[in-house]
Design an enzyme around this catalytic site. Structure first.
Site, PDB file in Angstrom:
ATOM      1  N   CYS A   1      -7.776   1.788   1.243  1.00 14.71           N
ATOM      2  CA  CYS A   1      -8.790   0.996   0.553  1.00 14.71           C
ATOM      3  C   CYS A   1      -8.230   0.480  -0.769  1.00 14.71           C
ATOM      4  O   CYS A   1      -7.727   1.230  -1.598  1.00 14.71           O
ATOM      5  CB  CYS A   1     -10.015   1.864   0.284  1.00 14.71           C
ATOM      6  SG  CYS A   1     -11.229   0.997  -0.722  1.00 14.71           S
TER       7      CYS A   1
ATOM      8  N   HIS B   1     -15.214  -0.552   2.471  1.00 12.44           N
ATOM      9  CA  HIS B   1     -15.039   0.749   3.104  1.00 12.44           C
ATOM     10  C   HIS B   1     -16.197   1.695   2.832  1.00 12.44           C
ATOM     11  O   HIS B   1     -16.224   2.803   3.365  1.00 12.44           O
ATOM     12  CB  HIS B   1     -13.757   1.405   2.590  1.00 12.44           C
ATOM     13  CG  HIS B   1     -12.518   0.765   3.134  1.00 12.44           C
ATOM     14  ND1 HIS B   1     -11.822  -0.204   2.462  1.00 12.44           N
ATOM     15  CD2 HIS B   1     -11.853   0.959   4.307  1.00 12.44           C
ATOM     16  CE1 HIS B   1     -10.778  -0.591   3.177  1.00 12.44           C
ATOM     17  NE2 HIS B   1     -10.769   0.106   4.308  1.00 12.44           N
TER      18      HIS B   1
ATOM     19  N   SER C   1       0.804  -1.216   0.000  1.00  9.74           N
ATOM     20  CA  SER C   1       0.000   0.000   0.000  1.00  9.74           C
ATOM     21  C   SER C   1       0.839   1.270   0.000  1.00  9.74           C
ATOM     22  O   SER C   1       0.309   2.347  -0.242  1.00  9.74           O
ATOM     23  CB  SER C   1      -0.916  -0.010   1.219  1.00  9.74           C
ATOM     24  OG  SER C   1      -1.684  -1.196   1.214  1.00  9.74           O
TER      25      SER C   1
END
Lengths: 382, 639
Positions: free
Chosen positions: B384, B371, B328
């Site tokens: 997300c 989410h 991420s």
């Protein structure tokens, strides 16, 4: 002429003999010995020990011996020549037998103050005996085969003993020294020519045999000859000493590298630098001038001896003097040739310069004989 | 017996004649001798003198003094230590056995050392000094010197050897030196530096020591020595000093490096700390580490085996050599690529149901429940995945890859470290070229969340973070100065991205650490002027989703965190990767936070800057770390 034929009354007696000694010869001998001291001091790294001081003592002793021998009438020495030869021969035999027992290591007899090498003694006594022989022999018979064979036996008997020691250098000196006396005594040219011719013949036969089925020497012996002829073929092996010696010798240049500055000597590149190779050190440190000076001094000694011999009408005296001069010449000629790469390394010291007690003492006694011959020479007719 | 006078006169004449002939012969031969002397000494004298000089003089190399290596504060990292050793010369030692026995009473000597020395003595000439004991203490050597009269042939000697006072902290960056190997000679090429032939010469093997070997080495001096026939050195004739190697100052701060190394402890982890403005690498720590001093003299086989068999790979320089999917931490770049390409606006929302259907395959979000509606800011803060699946589809892999490269990913930075990795920023062309396959949309989706083919090193992540913090294309720098000459700070200038967009991204990163919903909220700094902005990452080691706690260590996910601080006036960027650490927020972010706090304070940070609930825990943690002592010496119990 023999001393039997002149009036001994004309010969100086007592201390007045000292005046008749050949002082120039004494001076030359001392000068040569002093060069020896200097070099021995140098090769010891600038120290009297372990060589220079003992050498000086021995020279002093030798000088004294020379004077004593010189004072004794020459005819005494003629009379004891045979005994002396016999004595030296016996000693040689003793050393030989004792040496065998001790594993062949010992070539000398310890007299306490000096280690006497009988082979050194033999060198003079042989000359004495030959001189006495030709003094006794009728001049007409000199070249007759039987009378030639006799001295040849006298020469070869001790030579045989020396050569089994093995001491090739001394053996050569004995043979050639003896031959010089024989030659001076007037033995016919033909004999020498024959010997030389057969020698040359043998050598060429040996060399020619190489690589054939009837090869006369072992391969390793041939290789040694190769090494002598071209030391650079084996620079780190057998040729090493010769190569290093010639390098040291040549690097001296005109005036040398300076006293105690010879790098080859200092740094142990030279073998036997206090004995057989001392001339190399001299040449390295004092250059051509130093080396030639020594040669000149030697030449002077030879000159004085030959002059004395030629003016002496006593046959024994002149043959003895010539014989001693010849032996002396052989010494330095062989040694110098050796260190300059002109002759194989046979282990002959430089006379009066190399460190060595018996050689020094015997030489000085020999020059005592030369002096005695000079002092007691016949003067005028009866 | 009387002879007729004629006979005697004739005989005397004959003797004189023959004597004259011989005399002529003798003087003739003496002339030959004199001629030979003249030829050798005068004509050939020069040549022979040259030969005598060659015999006598030997040229030897004097090894140059190796340049020292310092940290940015001037603390020494690689020193030339006096190496005290005891040598013995056989020919002077007399009875060797009693001498060694006496020596053993004074100096600790193992049986093995003695045996090795005796073997060496056996092989060498009697005058060659043989090392009996090495790396001795000054006290031992002094003891030997005092007892010298009782120890003939034994002498203490001093030489220089490399010493790394900070031991494991700089094993990877500074590296180490070692004896010259055949491979070193081979790599030196056809004309190797003659100093390499000096026995015991040390050459850089790893890290800065190896890469900057030419600078550090210097040039050898020479000395002319006189040797004798047996090769013994008699004296030194003259000496020409070589040039010592250049002293290097690194950008690393030894205190920070030490803290980072200690903070990671025995984890298989790495951290790169960078000054965001200059690109100076302040710390470059790879754990676990090892003592480089072991290698200087040649490491023992068991020690080496221990290092190579360790599954945490202590020998690897993970900071530059290790490459991991960025996970991420890659998302900011995708977001920027999307906005720059005009395919999305920061305020635009995407609905996250917990997965995205694509080509008959479901691509999950890490949050199974989804989410809900996500804009750019929230997608970063809550990480997300579905938002980025959507973005990947819109913007395409090539534009993502181009943006990633602008931030330094996929670039092999020119740092003097071993095996600096290029990493991998995949695009369509790459896949066609190397795999012969066409790029699939699924590849884009994986790439958009930093998985798939993406590979980045911690160094690249740190550069990326610094560029995010400043908007400038700074470049990393490891060498601060060479012999006092400052090295240039490298930067490719502004990235040329919209300042508003960058501010929005930074605000999102700020909330990662400082918003209650942020993935790194636990790893925050509460002091207003020191707050962190960052991003967690978790890079999958396996594809099936299982809880990390349920799988063996080597199958767990890598934990990543990138961040910078202070948020309002960025100074320091940091990237941490904990191999198989599990999640980025749990394993990597706390480590990075502590390192950032340490970097901002230039000392142990005060506890007040941390959340009140964590203070006692952190106090215990910090006091348990094996840190450098005040005087800069390492704690005694550490390797």
């Amino acid at each position: 002429m023999s001393y039997l034929e002149y009036r001994v009354q004309t010969v100086p007696t007592g201390l007045s003999k000292l005046l008749h000694i050949n002082w120039a010869l004494v001076l030359l001998l001392t000068a040569v010995a002093c060069m020896g001291f200097l070099m021995l001091y140098s090769v010891a790294g600038g120290a009297m020990e372990p060589w220079a001081r003992p050498q000086m003592e021995r020279f002093g002793l030798g000088l004294a011996a020379m004077f004593v021998v010189a004072m004794v009438p020459i005819w005494f020495w003629r009379n004891v020549a045979f005994l002396a030869y016999g004595f030296a021969f016996a000693l040689l035999l003793v050393v030989e037998v004792a040496g065998m027992a001790a594993g062949g290591a010992q070539r000398w007899i310890d007299l306490g103050f000096i280690r006497l090498q009988p082979s050194e003694l033999m060198k003079i006594t042989l000359v004495m005996l030959l001189a006495a022989y030709y003094d006794w022999l009728d001049v007409d018979k000199v070249s007759r085969p039987l009378w030639v064979a006799l001295p040849v036996v006298m020469i070869l008997a001790p030579t045989a003993l020396v050569i089994v020691q093995p001491d090739l250098g001394t053996a050569i000196l004995l043979v050639v020294g003896g031959a010089i006396v024989m030659f001076a005594a007037g033995v016919h040219w033909a004999y020498f020519a024959a010997v030389v011719a057969s020698g040359v013949g043998t050598v060429s036969a040996v060399m020619a045999s190489r690589g054939t089925d009837w090869q006369l020497l072992q391969d390793y012996q041939f290789r040694r000859i190769d090494t002598f002829l071209d030391p650079t073929s084996d620079p780190l092996g057998a040729g090493y000493h010769i190569t290093q010696s010639t390098i040291a010798f040549g690097s001296g240049g005109w005036t040398g590298r300076g006293f105690m500055q010879g790098t080859q000597t200092r740094l142990n590149f030279l073998p036997e630098k206090h004995t057989d190779f001392i001339f190399t050190t001299l040449a390295e440190e004092f250059g051509f001038l130093g080396a030639a000076s020594l040669l000149l001094l030697y030449g002077g000694i030879i000159l004085f001896c030959l002059a004395s011999a030629m003016t002496n009408s006593d046959r024994f005296a002149s043959l003895l003097t010539i014989g001693i001069a010849g032996a002396f010449f052989l010494y330095f000629a062989v040694n110098m040739s050796m260190v300059m790469g002109l002759a194989p390394v046979v282990g002959v010291p430089l006379p009066l310069v190399s460190f060595g007690g018996s050689a020094m003492l015997v030489l000085m006694v020999a020059f005592g004989l030369v002096q005695s011959a000079h002092v007691h020479r016949p003067r005028g007719r009866a | 017996m009387r002879r007729p006078p004629k006979d005697t006169e004739e005989s005397a004449r004959r003797i004189s004649r023959r004597a004259a002939i011989m005399g002529a012969g003798m003087f003739g031969f003496m002339a030959v001798l004199a001629g030979r002397m003249r030829w050798m000494q005068v004509e050939q004298g020069e040549a022979f003198r040259l030969l005598a000089e060659e015999n006598r003089v030997n040229l030897r190399l004097v090894p140059p003094v190796r340049g020292l290596i310092f940290d940015r504060q001037g603390r020494i990292l690689a020193d030339n230590a006096q190496n005290y050793r005891i040598v013995v010369v056989r020919e002077e030692a007399g009875d060797l056995e009693t001498t060694i026995a006496k020596l053993r009473g004074l100096v600790p000597l193992s049986d093995e050392q003695v045996e090795r020395a005796l073997r060496e003595i056996e092989r060498r000439s009697p005058f060659v000094p043989v090392t009996l004991a090495d790396q001795l203490k000054w006290e031992d050597v002094a003891e030997v010197a005092v007892n010298a009269p009782a120890l003939p042939g034994v002498t203490p000697e001093v030489g220089l050897t490399r010493y790394y006072p900070l031991k494991g902290d700089f094993a990877h960056v500074v590296g180490y030196v070692g004896p010259v190997s055949d491979r070193d000679l081979e790599q030196a090429g056809g004309d190797p530096d003659p100093v390499l032939q000096i026995p015991d010469f040390q050459i850089g093997k790893v890290g800065v020591e190896r890469k900057l070997e030419p600078m550090l080495r210097g040039t050898a001096g020479t000395k002319r020595i006189e040797i004798n026939a047996s090769g013994r050195v008699m004296r030194e004739l003259d000496r020409q000093e070589g040039e010592r190697g250049a002293d290097l100052q690194l950008t690393i701060d030894a205190g920070l490096q030490n803290f980072a190394q200690a903070r990671m402890g025995e984890e298989s982890a790495s951290a790169v700390v960078m000054d965001v403005h200059t690109g100076d690498i302040l710390a470059c720590a790879s754990a676990p580490s090892f003592d480089p001093n072991l290698f200087v003299r040649g490491i023992s086989v068991p020690d080496y085996r221990t290092l190579t068999e360790n599954d945490h790979r202590p020998l690897a320089t993970k900071t530059v050599q290790g490459t991991y999917p960025p996970g991420s931490t890659f998302k900011m770049l995708v977001a920027i690529a999307g906005v720059e390409a005009g395919v999305v606006t920061p305020g635009e929302t995407v609905f996250c149901p917990g997965f995205r259907e694509m080509g008959g395959r479901r691509f999950h979000c890490w949050k199974r429940a989804g989410h809900g509606w996500m804009d750019m800011h929230d997608s970063v803060v809550q990480s997300c995945d579905v938002y980025y699946y959507e973005l990947a589809e819109r913007v395409g892999i090539d534009r993502i890859a181009a943006m990633a490269r602008r931030f330094g990913l996929g670039e092999r930075f020119d740092l003097p470290l071993s095996a600096v990795a290029e990493g991998l920023v995949p695009d369509k062309d790459w896949k066609r070229r190397t795999r012969g396959e066409t790029w699939r949309i699924g590849d884009s989706l994986n790439a958009a969340i930093g998985q798939g083919y993406n590979l980045t090193s911690p160094l690249q992540l740190a550069v990326m973070t610094a560029r995010l913090a400043t908007g400038e294309a700074i470049r990393p720098r490891l060498v601060k100065s060479v012999d006092g000459r400052e090295q240039p700070v490298l930067s490719d200038g502004p990235l040329g991205l919209s300042p508003t967009l960058m501010a929005q991204i930074r605000k999102a990163m700020f909330d990662v650490n400082n918003h209650r919903r942020g993935t790194a909220y636990r790893s925050r700094i509460v002091a207003d002027d020191l707050k962190i902005a960052g991003k967690t990452g978790t890079s999958q080691v396996r594809s099936v989703v299982v809880r990390n706690e349920d799988v063996p260590w080597e199958q767990r996910d890598h934990a990543l965190f990138v961040g910078y601080a202070p948020y309002h006036a960025p100074r320091i960027a940091c990237a941490v990767v904990v191999e198989h650490g599990g999640g980025g927020s749990a394993a990597a972010a706390p480590v990075a936070r502590d390192i950032l706090a340490r970097a901002l304070h230039d000392d142990l940070p005060p506890l007040e800057i941390f959340p009140a609930s964590q203070r006692s825990e952190l106090e215990a943690l910090f006091s348990s770390l094996p840190l450098l002592r005040e005087d800069g010496t390492p704690p005694a119990d550490r390797a």
